[in-house]
Design a protein around this motif. Structure first.
Motif, PDB file in Angstrom:
ATOM      1  N   GLU A 127      24.757  -6.317   7.949  1.00 15.07           N
ATOM      2  CA  GLU A 127      25.123  -7.728   7.785  1.00 15.07           C
ATOM      3  C   GLU A 127      24.040  -8.564   7.115  1.00 15.07           C
ATOM      4  OE1 GLU A 127      27.991  -8.975  11.377  1.00 15.07           O
ATOM      5  OE2 GLU A 127      26.289  -7.715  11.917  1.00 15.07           O
ATOM      6  N   ARG A 128      22.856  -7.980   6.976  1.00 12.92           N
ATOM      7  CA  ARG A 128      21.803  -8.694   6.250  1.00 12.92           C
ATOM      8  C   ARG A 128      22.119  -8.824   4.768  1.00 12.92           C
ATOM      9  NH1 ARG A 128      15.930  -6.434   7.761  1.00 12.92           N
ATOM     10  NH2 ARG A 128      15.419  -7.618   5.900  1.00 12.92           N
ATOM     11  N   TRP A 129      22.986  -7.966   4.247  1.00 17.10           N
ATOM     12  CA  TRP A 129      23.322  -7.993   2.810  1.00 17.10           C
ATOM     13  C   TRP A 129      24.843  -8.100   2.635  1.00 17.10           C
ATOM     14  CZ3 TRP A 129      20.357  -3.826   4.845  1.00 17.10           C
ATOM     15  CH2 TRP A 129      18.981  -3.977   4.676  1.00 17.10           C
ATOM     16  N   PRO A 130      25.410  -9.251   3.033  1.00 14.23           N
ATOM     17  CA  PRO A 130      26.882  -9.357   3.010  1.00 14.23           C
ATOM     18  C   PRO A 130      27.477  -9.154   1.616  1.00 14.23           C
ATOM     19  CG  PRO A 130      25.839 -11.474   3.521  1.00 14.23           C
ATOM     20  CD  PRO A 130      24.760 -10.458   3.528  1.00 14.23           C
ATOM     21  N   GLU A 131      26.736  -9.494   0.581  1.00 11.32           N
ATOM     22  CA  GLU A 131      27.288  -9.342  -0.766  1.00 11.32           C
ATOM     23  C   GLU A 131      27.381  -7.860  -1.159  1.00 11.32           C
ATOM     24  OE1 GLU A 131      28.952 -10.999  -2.702  1.00 11.32           O
ATOM     25  OE2 GLU A 131      28.755  -9.908  -4.581  1.00 11.32           O
ATOM     26  N   THR A 132      26.375  -7.093  -0.759  1.00 10.26           N
ATOM     27  CA  THR A 132      26.405  -5.655  -1.041  1.00 10.26           C
ATOM     28  C   THR A 132      27.544  -4.977  -0.269  1.00 10.26           C
ATOM     29  OG1 THR A 132      24.075  -5.536  -1.542  1.00 10.26           O
ATOM     30  CG2 THR A 132      25.110  -3.508  -0.786  1.00 10.26           C
ATOM     31  N   TYR A 133      27.689  -5.383   0.996  1.00  7.60           N
ATOM     32  CA  TYR A 133      28.711  -4.760   1.846  1.00  7.60           C
ATOM     33  C   TYR A 133      29.945  -5.650   1.907  1.00  7.60           C
ATOM     34  CZ  TYR A 133      24.774  -1.831   3.109  1.00  7.60           C
ATOM     35  OH  TYR A 133      23.701  -0.986   3.054  1.00  7.60           O
ATOM     36  N   ARG A 134      30.441  -6.044   0.751  1.00  8.44           N
ATOM     37  CA  ARG A 134      31.629  -6.916   0.713  1.00  8.44           C
ATOM     38  C   ARG A 134      32.785  -6.248   1.456  1.00  8.44           C
ATOM     39  NH1 ARG A 134      31.621 -11.162  -3.181  1.00  8.44           N
ATOM     40  NH2 ARG A 134      33.872 -11.266  -3.048  1.00  8.44           N
ATOM     41  N   GLY A 135      33.449  -7.023   2.296  1.00  8.31           N
ATOM     42  CA  GLY A 135      34.556  -6.464   3.066  1.00  8.31           C
ATOM     43  C   GLY A 135      34.084  -5.722   4.312  1.00  8.31           C
ATOM     44  N   GLY A 136      32.794  -5.774   4.588  1.00  4.86           N
ATOM     45  CA  GLY A 136      32.251  -5.150   5.802  1.00  4.86           C
ATOM     46  C   GLY A 136      32.093  -3.641   5.666  1.00  4.86           C
ATOM     47  N   VAL A 137      31.858  -2.997   6.791  1.00  2.20           N
ATOM     48  CA  VAL A 137      31.725  -1.539   6.787  1.00  2.20           C
ATOM     49  C   VAL A 137      32.656  -0.952   7.852  1.00  2.20           C
ATOM     50  CG1 VAL A 137      29.296  -1.626   6.077  1.00  2.20           C
ATOM     51  CG2 VAL A 137      29.860  -1.441   8.514  1.00  2.20           C
ATOM     52  N   GLU A 138      32.953   0.327   7.676  1.00  5.13           N
ATOM     53  CA  GLU A 138      33.818   1.007   8.634  1.00  5.13           C
ATOM     54  C   GLU A 138      33.061   2.235   9.152  1.00  5.13           C
ATOM     55  OE1 GLU A 138      37.955   3.503   8.372  1.00  5.13           O
ATOM     56  OE2 GLU A 138      37.706   1.852   6.937  1.00  5.13           O
ATOM     57  N   PHE A 139      32.699   2.218  10.415  1.00  3.91           N
ATOM     58  CA  PHE A 139      31.935   3.339  10.984  1.00  3.91           C
ATOM     59  C   PHE A 139      32.828   4.570  11.161  1.00  3.91           C
ATOM     60  CE2 PHE A 139      29.025  -0.065  11.808  1.00  3.91           C
ATOM     61  CZ  PHE A 139      27.780   0.532  11.798  1.00  3.91           C
ATOM     62  N   LEU A 140      32.274   5.736  10.830  1.00  2.00           N
ATOM     63  CA  LEU A 140      33.019   6.991  10.928  1.00  2.00           C
ATOM     64  C   LEU A 140      32.283   7.972  11.837  1.00  2.00           C
ATOM     65  CD1 LEU A 140      33.781   7.750   7.138  1.00  2.00           C
ATOM     66  CD2 LEU A 140      35.307   6.666   8.788  1.00  2.00           C
ATOM     67  N   THR A 141      33.035   8.850  12.485  1.00  2.00           N
ATOM     68  CA  THR A 141      32.400   9.976  13.175  1.00  2.00           C
ATOM     69  C   THR A 141      32.061  11.012  12.100  1.00  2.00           C
ATOM     70  OG1 THR A 141      34.440  11.233  13.473  1.00  2.00           O
ATOM     71  CG2 THR A 141      33.906   9.608  15.181  1.00  2.00           C
ATOM     72  N   PRO A 142      31.096  11.911  12.392  1.00  2.00           N
ATOM     73  CA  PRO A 142      30.770  12.952  11.398  1.00  2.00           C
ATOM     74  C   PRO A 142      32.012  13.747  10.980  1.00  2.00           C
ATOM     75  CG  PRO A 142      29.113  12.924  13.132  1.00  2.00           C
ATOM     76  CD  PRO A 142      30.187  11.964  13.551  1.00  2.00           C
ATOM     77  N   GLY A 166      23.815 -14.580   4.577  1.00  2.00           N
ATOM     78  CA  GLY A 166      24.779 -14.620   5.677  1.00  2.00           C
ATOM     79  C   GLY A 166      26.239 -14.600   5.278  1.00  2.00           C
ATOM     80  N   ARG A 167      26.554 -14.672   3.997  1.00  2.00           N
ATOM     81  CA  ARG A 167      27.975 -14.551   3.623  1.00  2.00           C
ATOM     82  C   ARG A 167      28.116 -13.964   2.213  1.00  2.00           C
ATOM     83  NH1 ARG A 167      29.884 -18.287  -0.054  1.00  2.00           N
ATOM     84  NH2 ARG A 167      28.832 -20.306  -0.206  1.00  2.00           N
ATOM     85  N   GLU A 168      29.330 -13.505   1.963  1.00  2.00           N
ATOM     86  CA  GLU A 168      29.606 -12.915   0.658  1.00  2.00           C
ATOM     87  C   GLU A 168      29.635 -13.997  -0.423  1.00  2.00           C
ATOM     88  OE1 GLU A 168      33.347 -10.868   0.959  1.00  2.00           O
ATOM     89  OE2 GLU A 168      32.633  -9.550   2.564  1.00  2.00           O
ATOM     90  N   THR A 169      29.317 -13.608  -1.627  1.00  2.00           N
ATOM     91  CA  THR A 169      29.418 -14.504  -2.770  1.00  2.00           C
ATOM     92  C   THR A 169      30.896 -14.765  -3.075  1.00  2.00           C
ATOM     93  OG1 THR A 169      27.395 -13.535  -3.630  1.00  2.00           O
ATOM     94  CG2 THR A 169      28.742 -14.763  -5.198  1.00  2.00           C
ATOM     95  N   ASP A 170      31.237 -16.024  -3.373  1.00  2.00           N
ATOM     96  CA  ASP A 170      32.634 -16.343  -3.719  1.00  2.00           C
ATOM     97  C   ASP A 170      32.997 -15.654  -5.044  1.00  2.00           C
ATOM     98  OD1 ASP A 170      32.973 -17.985  -1.548  1.00  2.00           O
ATOM     99  OD2 ASP A 170      32.271 -19.767  -2.623  1.00  2.00           O
ATOM    100  N   PRO A 171      34.246 -15.199  -5.153  1.00  2.00           N
ATOM    101  CA  PRO A 171      34.673 -14.571  -6.416  1.00  2.00           C
ATOM    102  C   PRO A 171      34.455 -15.495  -7.620  1.00  2.00           C
ATOM    103  CG  PRO A 171      36.337 -14.257  -4.727  1.00  2.00           C
ATOM    104  CD  PRO A 171      35.307 -15.158  -4.131  1.00  2.00           C
ATOM    105  N   GLN A 172      34.584 -16.815  -7.380  1.00  2.00           N
ATOM    106  CA  GLN A 172      34.410 -17.783  -8.485  1.00  2.00           C
ATOM    107  C   GLN A 172      32.962 -17.855  -8.949  1.00  2.00           C
ATOM    108  OE1 GLN A 172      35.840 -18.487  -5.571  1.00  2.00           O
ATOM    109  NE2 GLN A 172      38.004 -18.783  -6.058  1.00  2.00           N
ATOM    110  N   GLU A 173      32.040 -17.351  -8.133  1.00  2.00           N
ATOM    111  CA  GLU A 173      30.625 -17.385  -8.524  1.00  2.00           C
ATOM    112  C   GLU A 173      30.215 -16.138  -9.312  1.00  2.00           C
ATOM    113  OE1 GLU A 173      28.883 -20.169  -4.929  1.00  2.00           O
ATOM    114  OE2 GLU A 173      29.153 -18.036  -4.573  1.00  2.00           O
ATOM    115  N   TYR A 174      31.191 -15.309  -9.615  1.00  2.33           N
ATOM    116  CA  TYR A 174      30.932 -14.164 -10.486  1.00  2.33           C
ATOM    117  C   TYR A 174      31.052 -14.605 -11.948  1.00  2.33           C
ATOM    118  CZ  TYR A 174      30.649 -10.323  -7.130  1.00  2.33           C
ATOM    119  OH  TYR A 174      30.233  -9.454  -6.162  1.00  2.33           O
TER     120      TYR A 174
END
Lengths: 277, 100
Positions: free
Chosen positions: A135-150, B40-48
């Protein structure tokens, strides 16, 4: 063994060395560039957006020295922070027994290159302790993450291989491996830049495919499997042809062959290709 | 000839959700990236923003111009020699600055 193995393999292939999946959960201040790869936005480190714009300019200008200089400088940085290497499905499954936790996440490349919506784009796997703080990089992990078992992760990996995606390990602050990708040309920035501009951000794998011309029946099942433009049909002899010099050793062609006519050789067993990464 | 692609950002307001040009391009010439990264939040699509990046791969088919709902894509061409000269001059200036 490639140079990464020599440095970080501890006698093994570097991505099978458990040490390279371990990282402190608390922050230790570091000097120099390695710190930026570890703590800055992981996708920004080494994605090389600006580098590619320069590379295209240099390519158009025809100045080879300029092009080489851009690559050398960019790779010097990338090899300390963020780069990848092709692995086989077998190796990928072994990694899933070593690394934990495992999550599905969006692919930054396909977002950048095709604008793919996050909900259709969960084709990357984030791994290791970094996933506890995604959650520190919300832009990288857009849409969140989904944890999986091995076990779930292995099923998913096999499905991806079957569908024809190349599997790679990805470093985030060398030698820490924080991700596993399911790549393709041209949607994957790393594959694209490697093939089109010979930018060695993505290293070839430790294996190479070789066609047994006796066994190949010319059924064409393997055609379309290669993401590296290394496989076609020799029409005049009706046999599959693998350009071994260009092969990245992902093994996708092999699993499509019904006659067992393609084998995966150890790159090091081939003197002509042993240093071709 | 080498493509010169200009996107009018006053017209291209919602690049990531629209993504028509990214999706249609047969040579994957375009890239889109965030102009801001928020804590703390995702970038808005409009900011692309969308850029023509792999210009040396562009065939000039013009599908991106046709598909753009706001007419924001401007596709032109320059002779390769002319561009090569421009970039060579940029390179000379870069080397001069480095050595000064």
């Amino acid at each position: 063994m490639c140079w990464v193995c020599e440095k970080y393999g501890n006698g093994e292939k570097w991505y099978l060395n458990p040490e390279n999946y371990a990282r402190r959960l608390y922050k230790v201040r570091k000097e120099g560039r390695e710190a930026s790869g570890a703590d800055a936005d992981p996708q920004a480190a080494g994605m090389g957006a600006g580098v590619v714009a320069e590379l295209v300019k240099a390519r158009i200008s025809g100045d080879l020295k300029w092009e080489e200089e851009i690559k050398r400088d960019a790779l010097e940085h990338a090899y300390q922070t963020h780069f990848g290497q092709v692995v086989t499905l077998d190796e990928y499954l072994q990694i899933l027994d070593i690394a934990y936790p495992l999550v599905k996440m969006t692919c930054g490349c396909r977002r950048v290159q095709r604008g793919m919506p996050d909900e259709e784009n969960f084709t990357c796997m984030g791994i290791g302790p970094g996933m506890y703080k995604w959650e520190r990089w919300p832009e990288t992990y857009r849409g969140g993450v989904e944890f999986l078992t091995p076990e779930e992760a292995k099923q998913w990996a096999m499905m991806n291989h079957k569908e024809g995606r190349v599997q790679t390990v990805d470093v985030f602050g060398t030698p820490y491996i924080g991700g596993l990708c399911q790549c393709e040309y041209p949607g994957c920035v790393a594959v694209r830049n490697r093939l089109d501009y010979d930018f060695k951000f993505l290293l070839k794998g430790h294996t190479v495919a070789k066609v047994d011309r006796e066994k190949c029946t010319g059924c064409k099942s393997c055609l379309g499997r290669c993401q590296f433009k290394s496989l076609n049909l020799e029409v005049y002899t009706n046999k599959a042809y693998v350009d071994m010099d260009q092969c990245f050793g992902c093994g996708l062609c092999i699993t499509a062959c019904p006659s067992g006519a393609i084998e995966l050789l150890d790159r090091e067993s081939l003197p002509g290709l042993a240093e071709n990464w | 000839m080498i493509a010169q692609i200009k996107i009018n950002f006053d017209l291209c307001k919602d690049p990531l959700l629209c993504r028509q040009c990214l999706s249609v391009c047969p040579s994957v010439v375009f890239v889109c990236g965030p102009t801001k990264i928020w804590k703390g939040r995702e970038t808005d699509p409009q900011e692309y923003r969308i850029f023509g990046r792999y210009l040396d791969k562009c065939s000039g088919c013009g599908d991106c111009v046709k598909v753009c709902p706001t007419g924001a894509v401007d596709l032109g061409f320059l002779p390769k020699e002319q561009l090569a000269q421009r970039y060579q001059e940029e390179r000379i200036a870069q080397l001069k600055e480095r050595n000064s």
